[in-house]
Design an enzyme around this catalytic site. Structure first.
Site, PDB file in Angstrom:
ATOM      1  CG  PHE A 129      44.163  48.720  49.869  1.00 56.23           C
ATOM      2  CD1 PHE A 129      43.406  48.707  51.129  1.00 56.23           C
ATOM      3  CD2 PHE A 129      43.646  48.155  48.713  1.00 56.23           C
ATOM      4  CE1 PHE A 129      42.320  47.840  51.147  1.00 56.23           C
ATOM      5  CE2 PHE A 129      42.451  47.698  48.610  1.00 56.23           C
ATOM      6  CZ  PHE A 129      41.722  47.418  49.908  1.00 56.23           C
ATOM      7  CG  ASP A 214      48.624  45.590  44.274  1.00 52.59           C
ATOM      8  OD1 ASP A 214      48.026  45.992  43.284  1.00 52.59           O
ATOM      9  OD2 ASP A 214      48.057  45.191  45.455  1.00 52.59           O
ATOM     10  CE  LYS A 243      40.777  49.492  42.513  1.00 50.88           C
ATOM     11  NZ  LYS A 243      41.714  49.325  43.569  1.00 50.88           N
TER      12      LYS A 243
HETATM   13  C1  LIG Z   1      41.709  48.085  44.837  1.00 53.27           C
HETATM   14  C2  LIG Z   1      42.893  47.472  44.949  1.00 53.27           C
HETATM   15  C3  LIG Z   1      43.115  46.245  45.314  1.00 53.27           C
HETATM   16  C4  LIG Z   1      41.879  45.420  45.751  1.00 53.27           C
HETATM   17  O1  LIG Z   1      41.245  45.006  44.488  1.00 53.27           O
HETATM   18  P1  LIG Z   1      39.673  44.074  44.584  1.00 53.27           P
HETATM   19  O2  LIG Z   1      39.331  44.250  43.215  1.00 53.27           O
HETATM   20  O3  LIG Z   1      38.897  45.218  45.500  1.00 53.27           O
HETATM   21  O4  LIG Z   1      39.840  42.840  45.569  1.00 53.27           O
HETATM   22  C5  LIG Z   1      44.312  45.546  45.564  1.00 53.27           C
HETATM   23  N1  LIG Z   1      45.547  46.426  45.284  1.00 53.27           N
HETATM   24  C6  LIG Z   1      45.467  47.539  45.112  1.00 53.27           C
HETATM   25  C7  LIG Z   1      46.704  48.514  44.765  1.00 53.27           C
HETATM   26  C8  LIG Z   1      44.070  48.239  44.761  1.00 53.27           C
HETATM   27  O5  LIG Z   1      44.046  49.600  44.318  1.00 53.27           O
END
Ligand SMILES: *Cc1c(COP(=O)(O)O)cnc(C)c1O
Length: 387
Positions: A129, A214, A243
């Site tokens: 994701f 990521d 986050k």
């Molecule tokens: C939450 C998340 C995203 C997206 O972040 P947003 O602040 O919602 O745009 C991207 N990559 C990972 C691994 C995530 O957990």
């Protein structure tokens, strides 16, 4: 009841949370909940941490916003702190995780063009994701996230997570980078083999690709190190995070080092309020508090305790497929879909989440103590037994 004025992208929402303090949240009926979700890995310091509240108040009274056309002191302080924590050299600030990944994707593509690749391809993983913007949902390895939004952004090729051989077999001269989560979060808390990231680093070095991690969810102490790649003793070329960085303030960051750090030049990228004084003062306070209060160490200890206890209590049950995790990123995979557990847990005063349909996901604040961990263990064990 959710107001009809809210666009219905989250379905029916049962709870209305109105107040927080530490690991606890209260609903509009005054009922208290133990928060084992942290706004999805956001509130590492818990809710309304006094140091963060004070920093936000003070900065709001001093300066909330100026354009990135000017030097911004809190932004520079945060960038230097992030570089010191990560071994990276340069930071671009965004307002969210997806935007941090957009910056990483742009770095990889421009890097490709600079080395003579006109149609650069980035390897991403099945089950990953990376966000909800058009480029990041195209990078995401989950058909549900993409359904209905074609035409997608091209230039991504997907392979299985934790499968180095699959990458070696790709044989595509247009590949310029690998974008990967050190632990897959939304995909169901998947922890790869211990040397997976090391092997990806080696592959990238051999082929001249960028290794882009990521760490939007895994960063900021969540796995028991500041960044998850620090468990592996490697340095990526690019790291994205968000986050937990702002503890609820909208801030994301794309960090880079070496050649990746100087690819974006004036005019290539920007953001009106990415990295503004208010969020950067807050994020700086978050990092300093994580370090001063030894919360990353606490995360490591409490994470091991929770995973160990869940293994002891649940792994023998037929309906439990797996207990896994790193730090306070914990997944309990069941042999059936279990979305109803979210409501059942909240009836018992616990906020949890279910990822990938069948995996109980726990992401409690990093301030959690043993007594609170025991409460989570008791309630979740009870819920699984009752299922
Ligand atoms: C939450 C998340 C995203 C997206 O972040 P947003 O602040 O919602 O745009 C991207 N990559 C990972 C691994 C995530 O957990």
């Amino acid at each position: 009841m959710t107001s009809p004025a809210i666009m219905n992208t989250y379905g029916e929402r049962k709870l209305t949370l109105v107040k927080g303090d530490g690991i606890y949240l209260w609903d509009d009926n005054g009922r208290r909940y133990l928060d084992a979700l942290s706004g999805i890995a956001v509130s590492g310091l818990g809710h309304n941490h006094p140091k963060l509240v004070a920093a936000i108040k003070q900065q709001a009274e001093t300066l909330i916003h100026v354009s990135n056309l000017y030097n911004i002191q809190p932004q520079e302080e945060l960038a230097e702190l992030l570089c010191a924590q990560s071994g990276m050299e340069k930071v671009f600030f965004s307002n969210s995780g997806a935007e941090a990944n957009e910056a990483a994707i742009k770095i990889a593509r421009k890097y490709g063009h600079e080395i003579g690749i006109d149609e650069p391809v980035i390897i991403t993983m099945n089950g990953s994701f990376h966000g909800r913007t058009m480029a990041t949902l195209s990078a995401t390895g989950n058909p549900k996230v993409k359904a209905g939004f074609s035409p997608l952004v091209s230039g991504f090729t997907h392979v299985d997570y934790n499968d180095v051989e699959a990458i070696e077999q790709l044989n595509d001269p247009n590949i310029v980078a690998i974008l990967v989560e050190p632990v897959q979060g939304e995909g169901g808390v998947h922890v790869p083999a211990g040397d997976y990231l090391n092997q990806l680093r080696t592959l990238c070095d051999k082929n001249g690709w960028l290794l882009m991690l990521d760490e939007i969810q895994t960063g900021n102490g969540r796995t028991g190190k500041y960044f998850a790649y620090q468990h592996n003793d490697i340095l990526p070329d690019v790291v994205t995070t968000a986050k937990g960085l702002g503890n609820g303030l909208p801030v994301g960051a794309c960090l880079a080092q070496g050649k990746a750090g100087s690819i974006l030049q004036p005019g290539n990228h920007g953001s009106t309020y990415g990295g503004n004084p208010l969020v950067c003062k807050g994020a700086t306070t978050v990092i300093k508090t994580l370090l001063n209060e030894k919360l990353i160490e606490n995360c490591d200890v409490m994470g091991r305790y929770l995973i160990d206890q869940f293994k002891q209590r649940l792994e023998g049950l037929n309906k439990v497929v797996d207990v896994r995790g790193k730090g306070l990123m914990i997944g309990i995979e069941l042999d059936t879909e279990c979305p109803e557990l979210v409501a059942k847990a909240s009836e018992k005063g616990l906020l949890i989440n279910v990822a990938a349909g069948n995996t109980i996901r726990l992401l409690p604040p990093l301030i959690i103590n043993k007594e609170q961990a025991d409460q989570i263990i008791d309630i979740v064990t009870q819920l699984v037994n009752e299922l």
